[in-house]
Design a protein around this motif. Sequence first.
Motif, PDB file in Angstrom:
ATOM      1  N   ALA A 263       0.802  -1.230  -0.211  1.00  0.00           N
ATOM      2  CA  ALA A 263      -0.161  -0.056   0.014  1.00  0.00           C
ATOM      3  C   ALA A 263       0.932   1.363   0.071  1.00  0.00           C
ATOM      4  CB  ALA A 263      -0.821   0.034   1.126  1.00  0.00           C
ATOM      5  N   ALA A 264       1.970   1.367   0.757  1.00  0.00           N
ATOM      6  CA  ALA A 264       3.001   2.425   0.770  1.00  0.00           C
ATOM      7  C   ALA A 264       3.417   2.944  -0.423  1.00  0.00           C
ATOM      8  CB  ALA A 264       4.148   2.122   1.691  1.00  0.00           C
ATOM      9  N   LEU A 265       3.841   1.672  -1.311  1.00  0.00           N
ATOM     10  CA  LEU A 265       4.405   1.869  -2.780  1.00  0.00           C
ATOM     11  C   LEU A 265       3.357   2.503  -3.733  1.00  0.00           C
ATOM     12  CD1 LEU A 265       6.172  -1.457  -3.013  1.00  0.00           C
ATOM     13  CD2 LEU A 265       7.243   0.786  -3.170  1.00  0.00           C
ATOM     14  N   ASP A 266       2.077   2.279  -3.473  1.00  0.00           N
ATOM     15  CA  ASP A 266       1.022   2.763  -4.258  1.00  0.00           C
ATOM     16  C   ASP A 266       0.669   4.319  -3.983  1.00  0.00           C
ATOM     17  OD1 ASP A 266       0.801   0.511  -5.651  1.00  0.00           O
ATOM     18  OD2 ASP A 266      -0.845  -0.316  -4.490  1.00  0.00           O
ATOM     19  N   ASP A 267       1.166   4.662  -2.589  1.00  0.00           N
ATOM     20  CA  ASP A 267       0.820   6.163  -2.211  1.00  0.00           C
ATOM     21  C   ASP A 267       1.826   7.076  -2.566  1.00  0.00           C
ATOM     22  OD1 ASP A 267      -0.532   8.477  -1.210  1.00  0.00           O
ATOM     23  OD2 ASP A 267      -0.896   7.229   0.830  1.00  0.00           O
ATOM     24  N   ARG A 268       2.085   7.320  -3.900  1.00  0.00           N
ATOM     25  CA  ARG A 268       3.334   8.264  -4.362  1.00  0.00           C
ATOM     26  C   ARG A 268       3.272   9.474  -4.088  1.00  0.00           C
ATOM     27  NH1 ARG A 268       6.238   5.605  -8.361  1.00  0.00           N
ATOM     28  NH2 ARG A 268       5.126   3.714  -9.274  1.00  0.00           N
ATOM     29  N   LEU A 269       2.049  10.219  -3.874  1.00  0.00           N
ATOM     30  CA  LEU A 269       1.665  11.760  -3.513  1.00  0.00           C
ATOM     31  C   LEU A 269       2.090  11.665  -2.211  1.00  0.00           C
ATOM     32  CD1 LEU A 269       0.836  14.617  -4.103  1.00  0.00           C
ATOM     33  CD2 LEU A 269      -1.586  13.598  -3.346  1.00  0.00           C
ATOM     34  N   TRP A 270       1.849  11.077  -1.054  1.00  0.00           N
ATOM     35  CA  TRP A 270       2.133  10.766   0.335  1.00  0.00           C
ATOM     36  C   TRP A 270       3.801  10.979   0.528  1.00  0.00           C
ATOM     37  CZ3 TRP A 270       5.094   7.874   3.389  1.00  0.00           C
ATOM     38  CH2 TRP A 270       4.843   8.234   4.809  1.00  0.00           C
ATOM     39  N   LEU A 271       4.220  10.017  -0.406  1.00  0.00           N
ATOM     40  CA  LEU A 271       5.780   9.921  -0.026  1.00  0.00           C
ATOM     41  C   LEU A 271       6.389  10.981  -0.621  1.00  0.00           C
ATOM     42  CD1 LEU A 271       8.242   8.263   0.444  1.00  0.00           C
ATOM     43  CD2 LEU A 271       8.057   7.307  -2.092  1.00  0.00           C
ATOM     44  N   ALA A 272       5.885  11.844  -1.697  1.00  0.00           N
ATOM     45  CA  ALA A 272       6.663  12.879  -2.197  1.00  0.00           C
ATOM     46  C   ALA A 272       6.595  14.025  -1.278  1.00  0.00           C
ATOM     47  CB  ALA A 272       5.976  13.301  -3.852  1.00  0.00           C
TER      48      ALA A 272
END
Length: 369
Positions: A263-272
């Motif tokens: 799930a974390a890998l899919d949340d690109r906006l949050w990571l950025a």
Amino acid sequence: MPPRPTPLVAALPATIPFVAPERTERDTGRPFLARLGANEGNLGASPAAMTAIQAASGDAWRYCDPECWALRERLAMELGTKMDEIVVGPGIDGLLGLIVRIFAGAGAPVVTSLGAYPTFNFHVAGHGANLVTVPYRDDHEDLEALAAAARNTAAAIVYVSNPDNPMGTWWDAAALGRFFDAVPEDTLIVLDEAYGETAPEGTLPPVDTSRPNLLRLRTFSKAYGLAGLRCGYGFGHRDLIAPFDKVRDHFGVNLVAQRAARAALDDRLWLAETVAQIAAARETIAAIGRDNGLVPIASATNFVALDCGGDGVFAMDVLKALMAARIFVRKPMAPGLDRCIRVSVGRAEELEAFAAALPAALQTARGTG
């Protein structure tokens, strides 16, 4: 006569590479105001990952998928590799132990930097290999000297982290490429990229699993904020990956961790957004240091090393004074690096507590408090 450990284990000191903040809190009976020493993701995890954790909790009675199939499938898509070029393990720490076990026999030379990540050294000692250390140069791991040591000792493994822990410095991909070419083909290069997500563009080399002696490691413990779940991965040539299945704990990465990582890998906006917050917090730590006469070392990680301007004894006194003020930080211990304290990125209130405590800590260390 009671059972005895093997001679190798009997000869090892009983030690833990890191003294946890929980240990200090137990010893003192006082909780820390700011947890700024473990390089964790204090800013938290992705909401998508947290939702996955909550959903997975109902399946905690089940054994995890021992092949980590869905996570490796998602990682292969992310990296542009094949699934058999990826191994998932219980954090980079767990993978390092397997790497030494697989690739370094008893007495084999293993090269690393003096003062680099100590858990790697812990595994080298624990498996009976022979640690060979190379000093840092200008607060950077010395790639030329590491490659030379690998050649001169016929090393089984050479370890380098980029960006580096504990100094936060980094090399660009071109410098790493020259390093790769300078290391003998029969020496395994372990490239620890735990802080890769927070590094500037051009730091991480392009993904290339064709090099037969390069194994790269990444984690969900830093920028992704999932340190407590223990999930990391390595990628490289399939011939380097295949031996892991012979010795790894096949249930070592739990079900919740596997789902949260996907799930974390899919949340690109949050990571950025989180990476941007980490960069801003690094600037705050650097400014706090400068305001108190300390020199921040440019960092590509989620921490900043602050040069205290003295020797290792003085920096340790600063650290002890901060700890007494309930501010948890750490410091490098190797000669030349030990003049610094290391402060992890934290929430705004944690950095405010650090800023409030630092002047008095410096006065105490100087004997003027």
